[in-house]
Design a protein around this motif. Structure first.
Motif, PDB file in Angstrom:
ATOM      1  N   LEU A  15       0.843  -1.198   0.000  1.00  0.00           N
ATOM      2  CA  LEU A  15       0.000   0.000   0.000  1.00  0.00           C
ATOM      3  C   LEU A  15       0.877   1.247   0.000  1.00  0.00           C
ATOM      4  CD1 LEU A  15      -2.358  -1.096   2.936  1.00  0.00           C
ATOM      5  CD2 LEU A  15      -2.811  -1.362   0.482  1.00  0.00           C
ATOM      6  N   PHE A  16       0.421   2.289  -0.659  1.00  0.00           N
ATOM      7  CA  PHE A  16       1.047   3.604  -0.546  1.00  0.00           C
ATOM      8  C   PHE A  16       0.000   4.570  -0.018  1.00  0.00           C
ATOM      9  CE2 PHE A  16       3.828   2.020  -4.100  1.00  0.00           C
ATOM     10  CZ  PHE A  16       5.006   2.040  -3.371  1.00  0.00           C
ATOM     11  N   LYS A  17       0.475   5.560   0.692  1.00  0.00           N
ATOM     12  CA  LYS A  17      -0.449   6.578   1.198  1.00  0.00           C
ATOM     13  C   LYS A  17      -0.480   7.731   0.215  1.00  0.00           C
ATOM     14  CE  LYS A  17      -0.021   5.451   6.012  1.00  0.00           C
ATOM     15  NZ  LYS A  17       0.931   5.440   7.105  1.00  0.00           N
ATOM     16  N   GLU A  40      -5.349   5.159   1.367  1.00  0.00           N
ATOM     17  CA  GLU A  40      -4.374   4.125   1.052  1.00  0.00           C
ATOM     18  C   GLU A  40      -4.694   3.548  -0.312  1.00  0.00           C
ATOM     19  OE1 GLU A  40      -2.237   2.360   4.918  1.00  0.00           O
ATOM     20  OE2 GLU A  40      -4.262   1.620   4.517  1.00  0.00           O
ATOM     21  N   PHE A  41      -3.641   3.318  -1.022  1.00  0.00           N
ATOM     22  CA  PHE A  41      -3.811   2.877  -2.392  1.00  0.00           C
ATOM     23  C   PHE A  41      -2.929   1.649  -2.581  1.00  0.00           C
ATOM     24  CE2 PHE A  41      -0.781   3.437  -5.904  1.00  0.00           C
ATOM     25  CZ  PHE A  41      -1.562   3.057  -6.975  1.00  0.00           C
ATOM     26  N   ALA A  42      -3.496   0.575  -3.129  1.00  0.00           N
ATOM     27  CA  ALA A  42      -2.732  -0.665  -3.257  1.00  0.00           C
ATOM     28  C   ALA A  42      -2.040  -0.711  -4.612  1.00  0.00           C
ATOM     29  CB  ALA A  42      -3.662  -1.867  -3.096  1.00  0.00           C
ATOM     30  N   ALA A  43      -0.710  -0.621  -4.601  1.00  0.00           N
ATOM     31  CA  ALA A  43       0.062  -0.685  -5.843  1.00  0.00           C
ATOM     32  C   ALA A  43       0.251  -2.140  -6.271  1.00  0.00           C
ATOM     33  CB  ALA A  43       1.407   0.003  -5.667  1.00  0.00           C
ATOM     34  N   VAL A  44       0.238  -3.045  -5.287  1.00  0.00           N
ATOM     35  CA  VAL A  44       0.329  -4.485  -5.555  1.00  0.00           C
ATOM     36  C   VAL A  44      -0.718  -5.151  -4.674  1.00  0.00           C
ATOM     37  CG1 VAL A  44       1.799  -6.531  -5.375  1.00  0.00           C
ATOM     38  CG2 VAL A  44       2.810  -4.358  -6.091  1.00  0.00           C
ATOM     39  N   GLY A  61       3.358  -5.481 -18.065  1.00  0.00           N
ATOM     40  CA  GLY A  61       2.159  -4.748 -17.664  1.00  0.00           C
ATOM     41  C   GLY A  61       2.317  -3.284 -18.022  1.00  0.00           C
ATOM     42  N   SER A  62       1.197  -2.573 -18.128  1.00  0.00           N
ATOM     43  CA  SER A  62       1.263  -1.156 -18.506  1.00  0.00           C
ATOM     44  C   SER A  62       1.973  -0.348 -17.418  1.00  0.00           C
ATOM     45  CB  SER A  62      -0.131  -0.565 -18.697  1.00  0.00           C
ATOM     46  OG  SER A  62      -1.086  -1.558 -18.851  1.00  0.00           O
ATOM     47  N   ASN A  63       2.276   0.903 -17.751  1.00  0.00           N
ATOM     48  CA  ASN A  63       2.903   1.786 -16.766  1.00  0.00           C
ATOM     49  C   ASN A  63       2.012   1.924 -15.550  1.00  0.00           C
ATOM     50  OD1 ASN A  63       5.215   2.345 -18.099  1.00  0.00           O
ATOM     51  ND2 ASN A  63       4.430   4.202 -19.084  1.00  0.00           N
ATOM     52  N   GLY A  64       2.625   1.897 -14.388  1.00  0.00           N
ATOM     53  CA  GLY A  64       1.869   2.092 -13.159  1.00  0.00           C
ATOM     54  C   GLY A  64       1.170   0.835 -12.675  1.00  0.00           C
ATOM     55  N   SER A  65       1.475  -0.321 -13.271  1.00  0.00           N
ATOM     56  CA  SER A  65       0.756  -1.532 -12.872  1.00  0.00           C
ATOM     57  C   SER A  65       1.360  -2.185 -11.626  1.00  0.00           C
ATOM     58  CB  SER A  65       0.691  -2.521 -14.034  1.00  0.00           C
ATOM     59  OG  SER A  65       1.980  -2.814 -14.497  1.00  0.00           O
ATOM     60  N   GLY A  66       2.502  -1.660 -11.162  1.00  0.00           N
ATOM     61  CA  GLY A  66       3.057  -2.185  -9.902  1.00  0.00           C
ATOM     62  C   GLY A  66       4.305  -3.045 -10.065  1.00  0.00           C
ATOM     63  N   LYS A  67       4.851  -3.101 -11.282  1.00  0.00           N
ATOM     64  CA  LYS A  67       6.009  -3.965 -11.537  1.00  0.00           C
ATOM     65  C   LYS A  67       7.211  -3.553 -10.691  1.00  0.00           C
ATOM     66  CE  LYS A  67       6.052  -2.817 -15.921  1.00  0.00           C
ATOM     67  NZ  LYS A  67       4.951  -1.817 -15.958  1.00  0.00           N
ATOM     68  N   SER A  68       7.542  -2.252 -10.739  1.00  0.00           N
ATOM     69  CA  SER A  68       8.723  -1.799  -9.991  1.00  0.00           C
ATOM     70  C   SER A  68       8.514  -1.962  -8.489  1.00  0.00           C
ATOM     71  CB  SER A  68       9.034  -0.340 -10.310  1.00  0.00           C
ATOM     72  OG  SER A  68       9.332  -0.205 -11.679  1.00  0.00           O
ATOM     73  N   THR A  69       7.295  -1.708  -8.045  1.00  0.00           N
ATOM     74  CA  THR A  69       6.995  -1.855  -6.616  1.00  0.00           C
ATOM     75  C   THR A  69       7.213  -3.299  -6.178  1.00  0.00           C
ATOM     76  OG1 THR A  69       5.385  -0.080  -6.811  1.00  0.00           O
ATOM     77  CG2 THR A  69       5.201  -1.484  -4.872  1.00  0.00           C
ATOM     78  N   LEU A  70       6.745  -4.227  -7.003  1.00  0.00           N
ATOM     79  CA  LEU A  70       6.915  -5.640  -6.669  1.00  0.00           C
ATOM     80  C   LEU A  70       8.402  -6.016  -6.638  1.00  0.00           C
ATOM     81  CD1 LEU A  70       5.535  -8.297  -6.057  1.00  0.00           C
ATOM     82  CD2 LEU A  70       5.175  -8.645  -8.504  1.00  0.00           C
TER      83      LEU A  70
HETATM   84  N1  ADP Z   1       6.533   5.763  -3.250  1.00  0.00           N
HETATM   85  C1  ADP Z   1       5.315   5.815  -3.784  1.00  0.00           C
HETATM   86  N2  ADP Z   1       4.316   6.513  -3.189  1.00  0.00           N
HETATM   87  C2  ADP Z   1       3.075   6.541  -3.715  1.00  0.00           C
HETATM   88  N3  ADP Z   1       2.726   5.905  -4.854  1.00  0.00           N
HETATM   89  C3  ADP Z   1       3.668   5.204  -5.486  1.00  0.00           C
HETATM   90  C4  ADP Z   1       5.021   5.119  -5.009  1.00  0.00           C
HETATM   91  N4  ADP Z   1       5.734   4.341  -5.874  1.00  0.00           N
HETATM   92  C5  ADP Z   1       4.869   3.966  -6.839  1.00  0.00           C
HETATM   93  N5  ADP Z   1       3.640   4.481  -6.624  1.00  0.00           N
HETATM   94  C6  ADP Z   1       2.446   4.258  -7.439  1.00  0.00           C
HETATM   95  O1  ADP Z   1       2.215   2.874  -7.479  1.00  0.00           O
HETATM   96  C7  ADP Z   1       1.752   2.459  -8.750  1.00  0.00           C
HETATM   97  C8  ADP Z   1       2.667   1.405  -9.300  1.00  0.00           C
HETATM   98  O2  ADP Z   1       3.918   2.011  -9.606  1.00  0.00           O
HETATM   99  P1  ADP Z   1       5.126   1.183 -10.195  1.00  0.00           P
HETATM  100  O3  ADP Z   1       5.376   0.001  -9.338  1.00  0.00           O
HETATM  101  O4  ADP Z   1       6.253   2.134 -10.384  1.00  0.00           O
HETATM  102  O5  ADP Z   1       4.555   0.704 -11.595  1.00  0.00           O
HETATM  103  P2  ADP Z   1       5.296   0.163 -12.907  1.00  0.00           P
HETATM  104  O6  ADP Z   1       6.717  -0.123 -12.544  1.00  0.00           O
HETATM  105  O7  ADP Z   1       4.514  -1.034 -13.305  1.00  0.00           O
HETATM  106  O8  ADP Z   1       5.188   1.257 -13.930  1.00  0.00           O
HETATM  107  C9  ADP Z   1       1.683   3.726  -9.581  1.00  0.00           C
HETATM  108  O9  ADP Z   1       0.372   4.203  -9.550  1.00  0.00           O
HETATM  109  C10 ADP Z   1       2.619   4.670  -8.878  1.00  0.00           C
HETATM  110  O10 ADP Z   1       2.227   6.002  -9.079  1.00  0.00           O
END
Ligand code: ADP
Ligand code: MG
Length: 396
Positions: A15-17, A40-44, A61-70
């Motif tokens: 989750l991100f705030k 709270e917003f669930a990125a994954v 996955g498209s941009n913003g789908s949570g790949k980097s977060t995972l």
């Molecule tokens: N540190 C953060 N705080 C808040 N939101 C974030 C943060 N990092 C990523 N996000 C959000 O989480 C979602 C997934 O991001 P990300 O994992 O970078 O996606 P991807 O790599 O698939 O493009 C996006 O909506 C992004 O804006």
């Protein structure tokens, strides 16, 4: 965890705030009695999968789908809010460009710093530093502070350090696409070698050919949900099917009178290029197949920053160049330029051809001809233009 698994991702939610207050200053927070309103917003969202030892696992996955977060959760840079991740063996990660680098330190000092973050002793770095520098191809600039490096140099050095830790698990975000063609070839060869040695690789890539040649399994994330996991072709097809039809529905349709086969940047040797220098002569090239004659054709080529909007657009009519018809058949249009003085970074090209005054193009192409601009170590990465000039200081 089975001894056959290198990574187990078990019901992971991150989750991100998202703060709603425009003013997030300490003062503002204090005035609200220490509360700040956020959502709270669930990125994954509740993602599970396992990566068998020695296999290569791709994430798309498209941009913003949570790949980097995972990936950051797997690399333990972020902590999941729910679920757990176990990994088995030494892990090295190559995430964002320049992450883990200290901008004021030289390339050499950063190798030691990064090496120790990734678990290498000073002696281990000592014994590998020549190979690290050589693989990155940054010999000339190794004692220059990395803040002067181009993004390509950052990536090459970061990747070189990561692979020379000889990790059991290598986690790579899409940063590798920043490197030039030669470095990409070198990294592919390195991936082959690591795979052959049994390294487990997790990679995010938009490059279908890379994904096809390396991945044993592919997962498709969409808005934080794991949409599909399985064999490469099966998942690529599922991902690209809806993505393609969605794009087609949003775009103004073309009349179909012609097809633009490609737009690209071509070097002085006549070959299409994935990487150019900002000061070298190049040509923009559009290859077209006209299915019928297109009268009074107007050609437009737009170079766009991969991260933002158009940087340069040229239109044949604005330039005062006209031709009565694009005849049915194949054609190639070349626009020689003294240079394409862009800042270091990634670019893509759009093109269209339409009959003069027609609202609907005869043909169009979007985000083709991806290329990167490498800049010298003393050029800023932070602007889209690099115009040749010099400083002249006189007393007045
Ligand atoms: N540190 C953060 N705080 C808040 N939101 C974030 C943060 N990092 C990523 N996000 C959000 O989480 C979602 C997934 O991001 P990300 O994992 O970078 O996606 P991807 O790599 O698939 O493009 C996006 O909506 C992004 O804006
Ligand atoms: Mg990402």
């Amino acid at each position: 965890m089975s001894t056959e698994d290198a990574i187990v991702v078990d019901s992971v939610t991150k989750l991100f705030k998202i703060y709603h207050e425009r003013n997030q200053s300490v003062k503002g927070t204090v005035l609200r009695g220490g509360r700040s309103r956020y959502e709270e917003f669930a990125a994954v969202k509740d993602v599970s999968f396992t990566v068998p030892k020695g296999s290569t696992f791709g994430l798309i996955g498209s941009n913003g789908s949570g790949k980097s977060t995972l990936l950051k959760c797997i690399a333990r840079i972020l902590e999941p809010n729910q679920g757990a991740i176990s990994t088995h063996g030494r892990l090295a990660a190559m995430l964002e460009v320049g992450s883990g680098f200290h901008s004021e330190l030289s390339g050499r000092d950063n190798i030691y710093l990064n090496g120790s973050i990734l678990g290498m002793s000073r002696r281990e770095v000592d014994s590998k530093i020549d190979r690290i520098i050589d693989f990155a191809g940054v010999e000339r600039f190794i004692d220059t502070p990395v803040k002067n490096y181009s993004s390509g140099m950052y990536v090459r050095l970061g990747f070189s350090v990561a692979i020379h830790t000889e990790p059991d698990i290598l986690v790579v975000d899409e940063v590798l696409s920043v490197g030039d063609a030669e470095f990409q070839a070198k990294s592919r060869a390195k991936f082959d070698e690591l795979k052959a040695q049994g390294t487990t690789i997790v990679l995010v890539s938009h490059n279908n050919s890379l994904v096809r040649s390396f991945c044993d399994q592919l997962a498709w994330l969409e808005k934080g949900d794991l949409r599909q996991i399985g064999g490469v072709e099966e998942v690529l097809e599922a991902f690209q099917g809806p993505a393609k039809s969605k794009v087609a529905a949003e775009l103004p349709t073309s009349t179909g009178a012609a097809t633009i086969d490609s737009v690209s940047v071509v070097g002085s040797d006549g070959g299409a290029r994935e990487s150019i220098e900002a000061d070298e002569p190049v040509q923009l090239r559009m290859r077209i197949t006209a299915h019928e004659d297109v009268c009074d054709p107007v050609f437009t080529i737009t170079v766009k920053s991969d991260r933002g909007g158009p940087v340069y657009r040229v239109n044949s009519r604005d330039l005062g160049w006209t031709t009565s018809a694009l005849k049915a058949g194949r054609a190639v249009l070349n626009l020689p330029m003294l240079s394409l003085p862009l800042g270091a970074g990634d670019y893509v090209i759009d093109g269209d051809v339409r009959e003069h005054r027609s609202k609907i193009p005869a043909a169009m192409i979007e985000r083709d001809g991806a290329f990167s601009v490498e800049s010298g170590p003393y050029n800023s990465n932070r602007t889209l233009l690099q115009l040749p000039t010099k400083f002249i200081l006189d007393s007045a």
